[in-house]
Design a protein around this motif. Structure first.
Motif: not given
Length: 526
Positions: A257-265
């Protein structure tokens, strides 16, 4: 015909001769008397025993002696007190030489021995070593222990076939090889010391010894210290992100998840559910086949499936695009296990350079690799091996700071010996490192340390005298105190690390003036 009389005393058994006597156990209200921890002795005329010399203390019986190690000494000379010396200078009276020689009646030299144990001679002629239980006796002789008896005292092998030849133990004017028992590596080793004192050189010695015993090595190299050694021994060097990558499906949810930026909740929730499915599939594949091959399309499809189940297809589509884009941008991740994994059984060492990465990326590479290797080792799909981690305080910080990757590394260290995995941790800052991890390492190789770091480490070093601990900050380069669990090594010992036999040292301290001149010449700056 005259018969030869055979001396069957314990002193004869230990090889003690008249010439090896160095003093007599003494008692004085100021200089001390024998205790269960320390034994003072008057130094015989003409003898100059060295600090750290191993000694035997005789008793009034032929089948029992004490043994110990010289930890301090003092010379008393009333004619050399400042007042007497000043009067001699001012009035030109008295003796010009306040200490003519060792036979001067006013010169008294007393040394103290750290009492380590007792040696008993059994009826069958064998020697038995026990903890101190009896007081040493005043007036009894003190002898220098022959160096070739030190391995028996320390309970270590006397041949490199039985362990790892790390260096030499010195005692008086002689020395003997120090062989670290084979069991030490399976119960983990911590090598600690400040910059420039010989840690990386010692790691090179350990690598040579592991290679000699044909034990595979996986090393994570932050400073590039192990690159030359790997080449010399016929191993393989890798650079993380170039020719060393790990499957995205095994790194763990938080790291992914740390490698996928700008995800919404909402997007994060969908991706988390999808990744859990892929992660479980990857671990199952590792256990059953020893391989992982899960394409990025599989998690994309899983994201869309979860989003559909939640009635959020549009949200899932946007999340899938972000995941796919992040994967393509990241050079550390791949979809399947790579060929480096197959080399572990055939190469003496796999060295992965991670010095160019940020710490989060280092954690990901090391944690993901540790998870894969331990899973494969549990299923006996890779051979037993040793895991070497440079600058370990970066990966295992003090203060309880934990990420999933650091948790994996901690778990590897905590449980690795049950899977026949040895661990060597190297750090220049043990006070910045998780103390519990240091305690898990049964063997500690301690080079010169600053006081703050020394306070943490000194309590883990077994029966070491305070006087010896106080000298650790001033240890010479290439000299270390090695301690271990008592069933591996009976007492801590001061060791001079041996020279490399096959490899070249990878981290010499640079001469900055020479480096600047070299740079100016290369860039034609005059």
């Amino acid at each position: 015909m005259q018969q030869t009389v055979v001396d069957t005393s314990i002193k004869a058994k230990l090889g003690l001769i008249k010439e090896s006597r160095i003093g007599t156990v003494s008692s004085d209200p100021y200089l001390g008397s024998p205790t269960f921890d320390e034994v003072p002795f008057h130094v015989d005329t003409g003898r100059r025993p060295s600090l750290g010399t191993y000694v035997i203390i005789e008793r009034d019986t032929e089948d029992f002696v004490h043994y110990g190690r010289i930890i301090k000494g003092t010379e008393d000379n009333p004619r050399a007190n400042p007042s007497s010396l000043q009067q001699n200078l001012a009035y030109q009276v008295g003796n010009k030489d306040s200490r003519p020689n060792d036979r001067s009646p006013h010169v008294t030299r007393v040394m103290a021995t750290e009492l380590l144990g007792e040696i008993h001679l059994n009826h069958n002629g064998s020697l038995e070593i026990k903890e101190p239980n009896q007081l040493a006796q005043t007036g009894k002789g003190v002898y220098e222990l022959p160096a070739d008896r030190i391995p028996e005292i320390l309970n270590i092998p006397d041949s490199p076939d039985g362990g790892f030849y790390i260096g030499r133990v010195e005692s008086g004017n002689s020395s003997v090889e120090f062989i670290l028992p084979m069991e030490a590596i399976a119960r983990h080793i911590a090598i600690v010391g400040k910059t420039g004192v010989g840690k990386s050189y010692c790691v090179g010695v350990c690598i040579e010894e592991l290679e000699r015993h044909q034990i595979p090595i996986v090393a994570f190299d932050v400073l590039g210290d192990t690159i030359n050694a790997t080449e010399k021994l016929g191993g393989l060097n890798f650079r993380a992100g170039k020719d060393f990558r790990i499957p995205y499906s095994v790194i763990g949810l938080s790291e992914f998840m740390g490698f996928v930026p700008n995800l919404t909740l909402d997007q994060s929730e969908i991706v988390s559910f999808a990744y859990d499915v892929v992660f479980s599939k990857a671990l199952k594949s590792l256990e059953e086949t020893g391989k992982v091959d899960i394409s990025i399309n599989e998690i994309i499809e899983e994201i869309q499936k979860v989003a559909g189940d939640f009635g959020q297809k549009a949200v899932g589509t946007r999340a899938a695009k972000k995941v796919e884009a992040a994967f393509k941008r990241n050079p550390l991740l791949t979809t399947k296990t790579e060929s480096w994994l197959d080399e572990l059984a055939d190469r003496p060492i796999l060295n992965i350079f991670v010095g160019h990465l940020g710490q989060n990326s280092r954690n990901l590479i090391v944690g993901g690799t540790a998870r894969m290797l331990q899973t494969l080792r549990k299923r006996d799909r890779v051979p037993p091996f040793v895991f070497i981690l440079d600058e370990a305080h970066f990966f295992l910080p003090a203060g309880g700071e934990t990420t999933p990757s650091t948790f994996v590394i901690r778990e590897l260290i905590r449980t690795a010996r049950h899977d026949a995995i040895g661990v060597i941790l190297i750090t220049q800052s043990p006070s910045s490192m998780d103390k519990q991890v240091i305690l898990t390492c049964n063997t500690r190789v301690v080079f010169a340390l600053d006081p703050d770091d020394l306070r943490l480490v000194s309590g883990t070093m077994g029966d070491i005298a305070e006087e010896t601990v106080s000298r650790i900050p001033k240890l010479a380069k290439g000299t270390a105190i090695i301690s271990s669990a008592t069933d591996i090594m009976r007492h801590p010992a001061l060791i001079k690390i041996r020279r490399h036999q096959k490899i070249t040292h990878g981290a010499p301290t640079p001469n900055l003036a020479e480096e600047v001149n070299k740079w100016q010449e290369q860039n034609q700056i005059f």
